[in-house]
Design a protein around this motif. Structure first.
Motif, PDB file in Angstrom:
ATOM      1  N   PHE B  98       4.303  11.257  -1.074  1.00 49.33           N
ATOM      2  CA  PHE B  98       2.965  11.046  -1.641  1.00 49.33           C
ATOM      3  C   PHE B  98       2.855   9.697  -2.370  1.00 49.33           C
ATOM      4  O   PHE B  98       1.930   8.921  -2.118  1.00 49.33           O
ATOM      5  CB  PHE B  98       2.607  12.192  -2.601  1.00 49.33           C
ATOM      6  N   GLY B  99       3.815   9.430  -3.241  1.00 49.30           N
ATOM      7  CA  GLY B  99       3.784   8.183  -4.007  1.00 49.30           C
ATOM      8  C   GLY B  99       3.950   6.954  -3.123  1.00 49.30           C
ATOM      9  O   GLY B  99       3.385   5.895  -3.398  1.00 49.30           O
ATOM     10  N   ARG B 102       0.609   6.260  -1.377  1.00 46.37           N
ATOM     11  CA  ARG B 102      -0.365   5.666  -2.305  1.00 46.37           C
ATOM     12  C   ARG B 102      -0.034   4.198  -2.552  1.00 46.37           C
ATOM     13  O   ARG B 102      -0.889   3.399  -2.871  1.00 46.37           O
ATOM     14  CB  ARG B 102      -0.395   6.431  -3.626  1.00 46.37           C
ATOM     15  N   ARG B 103       1.248   3.850  -2.419  1.00 46.61           N
ATOM     16  CA  ARG B 103       1.644   2.457  -2.618  1.00 46.61           C
ATOM     17  C   ARG B 103       1.587   1.679  -1.300  1.00 46.61           C
ATOM     18  O   ARG B 103       2.081   0.555  -1.222  1.00 46.61           O
ATOM     19  CB  ARG B 103       3.048   2.399  -3.208  1.00 46.61           C
ATOM     20  N   ARG B 146      10.400  13.298  -5.499  1.00 45.63           N
ATOM     21  CA  ARG B 146       9.037  12.783  -5.428  1.00 45.63           C
ATOM     22  C   ARG B 146       8.820  11.685  -6.467  1.00 45.63           C
ATOM     23  O   ARG B 146       8.131  10.690  -6.208  1.00 45.63           O
ATOM     24  CB  ARG B 146       8.043  13.933  -5.659  1.00 45.63           C
ATOM     25  N   PRO B 150       9.231   6.340  -5.036  1.00 45.40           N
ATOM     26  CA  PRO B 150       8.570   5.022  -5.108  1.00 45.40           C
ATOM     27  C   PRO B 150       9.277   4.024  -6.031  1.00 45.40           C
ATOM     28  O   PRO B 150       8.722   2.975  -6.313  1.00 45.40           O
ATOM     29  CB  PRO B 150       7.167   5.365  -5.631  1.00 45.40           C
TER      30      PRO B 150
END
Lengths: 250, 347
Positions: B98-99, B102-103, B146, B150
């Protein structure tokens, strides 16, 4: 089920669901007659065969279109409204406001709409009917959606933001997916009753436009062909089974 | 080099202030533990650093960049939530990625990092599972992966072990520290559990009513606490009232003189703090010894707890290996300690 007296529930279903359905079936298989009631019990396909009239298909398509339009309009207007209500500081207050119109009678509200829409010169048009439909059925979408959204864990939205999701991404990946069962419930709760709606098209809509509800009414009261009317009612019931099943799939 | 700097941060909810002027520096690669009881402001501080709460004054600087006014998603900080806050409608791998998505990582890089993370937390082959199909310990590892995926500048951990069964906690704690070390992660961990803080942290900041009571290594806080509060929070402590006679001698309240450098002017009233773990039972009088009476023995398997009432009235409990000779209840004994095992408190 852990109710103390399950037989009460069965009795209720028997009396108020099964029995009327059986009666409807009996009437559908009868033949029209002069008298009261205007049918004679028989085992006849006359009523059901009457459904083959292409007129009814037009009415069905018309009603499907209206139901679809109304539920989509309700969703379009109701989703942002619900989001606003859930995120406001006083959701109970806004929900209360939403329900205020329901404290006055249904017909009284529609009469108010007739006066208003006549002023605007749109009475007895499709637009007028849609306005009436949306205003009457919007709460049926908002209430289940609101209860679903209010149950969302705010920590999940925080976790998403924490991982780098912008507010729009949080909505797209967390809020929206979580709300979907509420959307389905709301849309079905609008779609199903609008399919059979008779009063709103009659009072606000185009007098020439055919809807399923109107056709059932006409068959019962104008043509006094009860077997046909009962067959139409059963047909509507069968058509509405799949959307109603959507509600159970959770 | 500092990874995180808090400068005079004041924060709270509504009119209440729960963090009242905190200055703090976390170094790169360090595991820093914010320790405090409930209401000490540790969670408020964590929320400020993550960006969920704006401080009413002060600055939060992350790797030299002032992030005080930035939204959570604009800060390169991730949080391991107490309840994990895993996304229930996503698979394990979608949670971990997820992270990265988003990045705007590239698809190939995401796949590569995902495999790396699954291996790191020993969840290879479970990437397609739903969250609800995992055990509590596995969920904790997904949440950790999680957060780490990132490569955040700072990882915040909010009571990361409290949701686990006690039997699982010690092993998971060691595992967590090893993982953070292997990744060189800078971590700020919030806990109310002193044993967790002592075991995990490079440095501890002990919060008391919204302020830092003391900051330092676990040894420094345990051995050289700056106040009665710090001494008591980190472990059992015996506190004896004393008056400074001269630079090297303290007079205890019962008139006994003990050797102890205090750094305080003669006549000052101070407190002598002793850890019971560092107190010995002795046969006779001597320097840094106090007379007492054995009031009870409690057998605890590997060890035995000896309750002693000192002549001055203070009671203490000493833990001794069970195989040593046991004093009999009611007998007179002496307790003694090395000067290095005691410390002088002025607050």
């Amino acid at each position: 089920m852990s109710f103390g007296r399950p037989w009460l529930a069965w009795l209720w279903l028997l009396g108020f669901v099964a029995a009327p359905l059986v009666m409807l079936g009996v009437v559908a298989l009868s033949v029209p007659a002069d008298g009261i009631p205007p049918f004679r019990p028989a085992v006849s396909m006359e009523g059901l065969e009457g459904l083959a009239d292409p007129l009814f298909l037009d009415g069905l398509i018309g009603s499907l279109r209206i139901s679809l339009t109304t539920s989509m309009l309700c969703l379009l207007i109701g989703y942002p409204m619900t989001l606003g209500i859930v995120r406001s500081k006083r959701p109970a207050f806004w929900l209360g406001l939403l329900l205020v119109p329901f404290w006055s009678g249904f017909l009284m509200r529609l009469t108010a709409w007739t006066l208003l829409l006549r002023e605007l010169n749109v009475l007895h048009t499709e637009l007028a009917m849609q306005i009436g439909m949306v205003s009457c059925y919007l709460p049926f979408l908002i209430l289940p959606l609101q209860s679903r959204m209010a149950a969302a864990d705010p920590l999940l939205a925080q976790a998403a933001a924490d991982l780098g999701a912008s507010p729009f991404r949080v909505f797209l990946h967390i809020t929206l997916p979580h709300s979907l069962p509420g959307v389905v419930a709301g849309v079905v709760l609008v779609f199903v009753p609008v399919m059979g709606e008779y009063v709103i098209p009659e009072l606000l809509g185009d007098p020439g436009a055919q809807t399923f509800g109107r056709m059932i009414w006409d068959a019962f009261f104008s043509e006094r062909d009860w077997p046909l009317a009962a067959s139409l009612s059963l047909a509507l019931l069968v058509i509405l089974v799949p959307p109603a099943l959507l509600l159970r799939r959770r | 080099m500092t990874a995180l700097a808090l400068e005079a941060v004041v924060a709270g909810y509504g009119a209440g202030i729960t963090v009242n002027g905190v200055d703090l520096v976390v170094h790169p690669g360090e595991i820093f533990c914010l320790l405090g009881g409930s209401g000490s402001g540790k969670t408020t501080l964590l929320r400020c650093i993550a960006g969920f709460l704006a401080p009413s004054s002060g600055r939060i600087v992350l790797d030299g960049r002032d992030v005080t006014r930035l939204a959570p998603h604009q800060r390169d900080v991730t949080t391991l939530f107490q309840s994990y806050a895993l996304f229930p409608h996503m698979s394990v791998q979608d949670n971990i990625a997820f992270g990265l998505r988003r990045r705007r990582w590239k698809r190939a890089d995401i796949a590569c990092r995902l495999a790396e993370m699954l291996a790191l937390v020993r969840l290879q082959g479970l990437g397609d599972r739903r969250i609800s199909q995992l055990s509590g310990g596995q969920q904790q590892r997904v949440a950790l992966a999680r957060c780490l995926a990132p490569k955040p500048r700072l990882l915040l951990l909010d009571e990361p072990l409290s949701a686990l069964d006690p039997e699982l906690r010690a092993a998971t704690r060691a595992d967590l520290v090893a993982t953070l070390r292997s990744q060189g992660t800078t971590a700020l961990l919030v806990t109310h559990d002193r044993a967790e803080a002592l075991a995990v942290a490079d440095r501890i900041g002990l919060l008391q009513a919204g302020r830092l009571a003391q900051t330092g290594t676990p040894e420094a806080l345990f051995e050289r606490p700056s106040s009665r509060f710090v001494a008591g929070f980190l472990g059992d402590v015996v506190l004896l009232d004393a008056t400074v006679r001269d630079s090297g001698i303290l007079d205890l309240a019962d008139g006994t003189a003990v050797e102890m450098a205090s750094g305080q002017p003669a006549g000052s009233r101070v407190t002598l703090a002793l850890r019971p773990e560092r107190i010995r039972l002795e046969d006779g009088a001597g320097a840094n010894r106090l007379a007492g009476e054995v009031t009870g023995l409690t057998y605890a398997g590997a060890s035995i707890e000896v309750s002693v009432r000192l002549a001055c009235g203070t009671t203490l409990t000493l833990v001794r290996p069970a195989e040593l000779p046991r004093p009999s209840p009611g007998s007179s004994i002496w307790v003694g300690w090395d000067a290095s095992a005691a410390c002088v408190l002025t607050a």
